[in-house]
Design an enzyme around this catalytic site. Structure first.
Site, mmCIF file in Angstrom:
data_model
loop_
_atom_site.group_PDB
_atom_site.id
_atom_site.type_symbol
_atom_site.label_atom_id
_atom_site.label_comp_id
_atom_site.label_asym_id
_atom_site.label_seq_id
_atom_site.Cartn_x
_atom_site.Cartn_y
_atom_site.Cartn_z
ATOM 1 C CG ASN A 19 -0.200 -0.065 2.524
ATOM 2 O OD1 ASN A 19 0.672 -0.925 2.695
ATOM 3 N ND2 ASN A 19 -0.547 0.796 3.469
ATOM 4 N NE ARG A 20 3.691 2.176 5.140
ATOM 5 C CZ ARG A 20 3.824 2.620 6.384
ATOM 6 N NH1 ARG A 20 3.518 3.874 6.671
ATOM 7 N NH2 ARG A 20 4.257 1.810 7.336
ATOM 8 C CG ASP A 57 -1.563 -9.268 10.438
ATOM 9 O OD1 ASP A 57 -0.369 -9.553 10.186
ATOM 10 O OD2 ASP A 57 -1.920 -8.756 11.518
ATOM 11 C CB VAL A 58 2.311 -11.394 6.597
ATOM 12 C CG1 VAL A 58 2.050 -10.814 5.218
ATOM 13 C CG2 VAL A 58 3.105 -10.442 7.480
ATOM 14 N N GLY A 86 6.813 -5.888 6.075
ATOM 15 C CA GLY A 86 7.805 -5.924 7.137
ATOM 16 C C GLY A 86 7.632 -4.778 8.111
ATOM 17 C CE1 TYR A 149 13.365 -4.446 8.497
ATOM 18 C CE2 TYR A 149 15.667 -3.953 8.056
ATOM 19 C CZ TYR A 149 14.353 -4.004 7.641
ATOM 20 O OH TYR A 149 14.017 -3.610 6.364
#
Length: 243
Positions: A19-20, A57-58, A86, A149
């Site tokens: 979405n972005r 939602d992953v 992510g 991360y």
């Protein structure tokens, strides 16, 4: 004549977290070359014409299953999947809570597992498919304050290479694209001193545009890259230097 190289037939493409930012740039690039494109979003929002948004939602397998079913009904079986969704929860390890570690792993790494596992079912049946995992220079080079991360993004390399050995004979490729510093709203908001600090480590001396990442993704998913699998392609201006 258009400079865009089109595929022989439009493919069903799904980009998670589309979405972005980088995800949206990737979705736009696939749509521009004529593919049927869907993106997962956690909250429904308006998307550009030609891009289908599906809520998922992953971290939730059931919601991913429902999203895939919706995409398959609209566009046919997914043959190109881009695992892009992510999150970050940056913190020095000494101060990092277990939740800050596990939540990032669950979204970035386990979320990719859920996405790819669901996607390959249709790919195996069709004996063709492209899996692209969006990693980061942080996963290869390492970054202070990103123990969680960096670990999640490094794990994607092992996923791609294991998948290549499992399904390479089925016409399915799996590759990793590892962006460096990308110009986004977040980097635009940085102070000039902080920008100079980041850029001092980048040989190219500039942030990348999201479209530069998108063009690499569409190429690695295209016919010219059919014999490339298990590869890590950095888009980082030389920051990682092959790490």
């Amino acid at each position: 004549m258009s400079d865009v190289q089109t595929q022989p037939e439009p493919r069903s493409v799904l980009v998670t977290g589309g979405n972005r930012g980088i995800g949206l740039a990737i979705a736009r690039a696939f749509a521009a070359q004529g593919d049927k494109v869907a993106v997962t979003v956690r909250t429904m929002c308006d998307m550009p014409d030609g891009i289908l948004a599906v809520q998922a939602d992953v971290t939730d397998s059931a919601s991913l299953d429902a999203a895939f079913a919706e995409v398959e009904k609209a566009h046919g079986p997914v043959t190109v999947v881009v695992a892009n969704a992510g999150i970050t929860k940056d913190q020095l390890l000494m101060r990092m809570s277990e939740d800050e570690f596990t939540s990032v792993i669950d979204t970035n790494l386990t979320g990719a597992y859920r996405t790819v596992k669901r996607a390959i079912t249709g790919m195996v049946r069709k004996k063709t498919g492209r899996v692209i995992l969006i990693s980061s220079v942080s996963g290869l080079y390492g970054a202070p304050g990103q123990f969680n991360y960096s670990a999640s993004k490094a794990g994607l390399v092992g996923m791609a290479r294991s998948l290549t050995r499992e399904l390479g004979s089925r016409g399915i490729t799996a590759n990793v694209v590892a962006p460096g510093f990308i110009r986004t709203e977040m980097t635009d908001a940085l102070g000039e001193d902080k920008k100079r600090e980041y850029l001092a480590n980048v040989p190219a001396k500039r942030f990348a545009e999201a479209d530069e990442v998108a063009r690499v993704v569409t190429w690695i998913a295209g016919p010219d890259a059919a014999y490339i699998s298990g590869a890590v392609i950095p888009v980082d201006g030389g920051l990682g230097m092959g790490h």
